[in-house]
Design an enzyme around this catalytic site. Structure first.
Site, mmCIF file in Angstrom:
data_model
loop_
_atom_site.group_PDB
_atom_site.id
_atom_site.type_symbol
_atom_site.label_atom_id
_atom_site.label_comp_id
_atom_site.label_asym_id
_atom_site.label_seq_id
_atom_site.Cartn_x
_atom_site.Cartn_y
_atom_site.Cartn_z
ATOM 1 N N LYS A 5 6.559 -1.993 1.846
ATOM 2 C CA LYS A 5 5.394 -1.392 2.517
ATOM 3 C C LYS A 5 4.181 -2.311 2.355
ATOM 4 O O LYS A 5 3.300 -2.085 1.520
ATOM 5 C CB LYS A 5 5.117 0.003 1.952
ATOM 6 C CG LYS A 5 4.213 0.855 2.850
ATOM 7 C CD LYS A 5 4.188 2.299 2.378
ATOM 8 C CE LYS A 5 3.239 3.151 3.198
ATOM 9 N NZ LYS A 5 3.704 3.328 4.596
ATOM 10 N N ARG A 32 8.152 4.044 -4.861
ATOM 11 C CA ARG A 32 8.263 3.055 -3.780
ATOM 12 C C ARG A 32 7.253 1.929 -3.970
ATOM 13 O O ARG A 32 7.544 0.761 -3.677
ATOM 14 C CB ARG A 32 8.080 3.727 -2.421
ATOM 15 C CG ARG A 32 8.299 2.766 -1.259
ATOM 16 C CD ARG A 32 8.289 3.477 0.079
ATOM 17 N NE ARG A 32 7.004 4.106 0.362
ATOM 18 C CZ ARG A 32 6.769 4.890 1.413
ATOM 19 N NH1 ARG A 32 7.748 5.144 2.277
ATOM 20 N NH2 ARG A 32 5.587 5.430 1.606
ATOM 21 N N ARG A 66 -7.515 -21.015 -1.136
ATOM 22 C CA ARG A 66 -6.428 -20.641 -0.234
ATOM 23 C C ARG A 66 -5.239 -21.583 -0.399
ATOM 24 O O ARG A 66 -5.388 -22.797 -0.366
ATOM 25 C CB ARG A 66 -6.925 -20.674 1.218
ATOM 26 C CG ARG A 66 -5.893 -20.258 2.251
ATOM 27 C CD ARG A 66 -6.513 -20.295 3.648
ATOM 28 N NE ARG A 66 -5.560 -19.859 4.655
ATOM 29 C CZ ARG A 66 -4.664 -20.651 5.256
ATOM 30 N NH1 ARG A 66 -4.608 -21.944 4.919
ATOM 31 N NH2 ARG A 66 -3.835 -20.184 6.167
ATOM 32 N N GLU A 126 12.392 2.489 14.145
ATOM 33 C CA GLU A 126 11.504 3.564 13.680
ATOM 34 C C GLU A 126 10.272 3.592 14.565
ATOM 35 O O GLU A 126 10.119 2.794 15.481
ATOM 36 C CB GLU A 126 11.113 3.333 12.218
ATOM 37 C CG GLU A 126 10.486 1.985 11.951
ATOM 38 C CD GLU A 126 10.366 1.661 10.459
ATOM 39 O OE1 GLU A 126 10.456 2.593 9.638
ATOM 40 O OE2 GLU A 126 10.177 0.486 10.127
ATOM 41 N N TYR A 138 0.828 -1.203 0.000
ATOM 42 C CA TYR A 138 0.000 0.000 0.000
ATOM 43 C C TYR A 138 0.858 1.247 0.000
ATOM 44 O O TYR A 138 2.063 1.202 0.270
ATOM 45 C CB TYR A 138 -0.951 -0.001 1.201
ATOM 46 C CG TYR A 138 -0.310 0.367 2.528
ATOM 47 C CD1 TYR A 138 -0.484 1.646 3.067
ATOM 48 C CD2 TYR A 138 0.466 -0.539 3.235
ATOM 49 C CE1 TYR A 138 0.097 1.998 4.276
ATOM 50 C CE2 TYR A 138 1.042 -0.204 4.446
ATOM 51 C CZ TYR A 138 0.858 1.069 4.963
ATOM 52 O OH TYR A 138 1.448 1.416 6.153
#
Length: 287
Positions: free
Chosen positions: A151, A52, A101, A183, A33
């Site tokens: 991300k 990114r 799945r 972070e 995302y």
């Protein structure tokens, strides 16, 4: 009023938006995302977020479903139809729902990703009361997976960290691994010593922040020294100032770490100045 959202090529009322229960983001956290801020109805640092995003997709061997120009058009249309002056555009791309799945994901050439975007109105985003008073943070152990540079939508532990901070009566948490700060739960962390900005160097250990890159560039242009290295909570508590950066908070001063007040307990001059510079320059370059 219902928002208009984007799902797989369609603009829809949010109540009509649907994604398969077999989508791998739902079952496996298999998605990435980006969040792009909107100020004055324009997008901040869009090109950096698009770059990114492409890197995250490549690292996970996921297809690129849309070109950067197409993503920009969708972002702008959602900002327009939802009347966003200050706020955010959230973009999520998942590996999709290729079948039942299975831990083993399919060949990317045969996969159709799921693409979802929506807006969030955030009046007062630029003139934040939190930026005027500063944030208080606690330290917590960093228990995330080792590829924090991607991300992904795997945000359970950062969410737990936010809740630890809330229960402690503070604003956020800084994560610590092997004695050093990595972070914040959703942001990059910095300390200030004299005229020197100190922040952890880029690696797989932290997210390569788009706001981080811009702020470090502006700091150097403003004749501030920049040092990319590890630092401890104890060193941070002895610093002159501290702050965080992210797409949704820009530059946010930190005034307390694990109960220790920094300076006089108010946002420091360098953090305030960097926030001013970032907002000024970002608005000039917004698209």
């Amino acid at each position: 009023m219902s928002r208009t959202v984007y799902v797989n090529g369609e603009y829809l009322p949010e109540g009509e938006a649907k994604v398969s229960i077999f989508d791998r983001a739902f079952l496996m956290g298999d998605g990435v995302y980006e969040v792009t801020s909107v100020l004055g109805g324009k997008l901040i640092d869009f090109a950096g977020h698009a770059k990114r995003l492409a890197r995250s997709l490549d690292e996970l061997e996921m297809p690129h479903p849309l070109a950067e120009a197409e993503l920009l058009e969708i972002h702008r249309e959602l900002v327009r139809v939802n009347g966003i002056d200050e706020g955010l555009v959230y973009l999520q791309i998942t590996r999709g729902a290729p079948g039942d799945r299975d831990f083993v994901y399919p060949d990317p050439e045969t996969t159709t990703p799921t693409v979802v975007l929506f807006t969030q109105a955030k009046p007062g985003l630029a003139d934040s009361p939190a930026a005027r008073r500063g944030m208080r943070v606690i330290s917590i152990e960093d228990q995330r997976w080792g590829r924090r540079d991607i991300k992904t939508v795997q945000l359970l532990y950062p969410s737990m960290g936010k809740m630890m901070a809330k229960k402690a009566g503070v604003d956020d948490a800084w994560m610590v691994e092997d004695g050093a700060v990595t972070e914040g739960t959703s942001n990059n962390a910095y300390i200030v010593k004299g005229n020197r900005i100190v922040t952890r160097a880029l690696s797989n250990d932290i997210l390569h922040g788009i706001t981080r890159a811009a702020v470090l560039r502006y700091a150097a242009e403003a004749q501030m020294e920049v040092e990319e290295r590890d630092f401890t909570i104890a060193e941070a508590q002895e610093a002159d100032e501290a702050f965080i950066t992210s797409a949704s908070t820009f530059v946010m001063p930190v005034v307390e770490i694990d109960g220790v007040t920094l300076g006089d307990g108010t946002p420091g001059p360098r953090a305030r100045r960097l926030r001013e510079i970032y907002l000024d320059e970002s608005l000039k370059a917004a698209i």
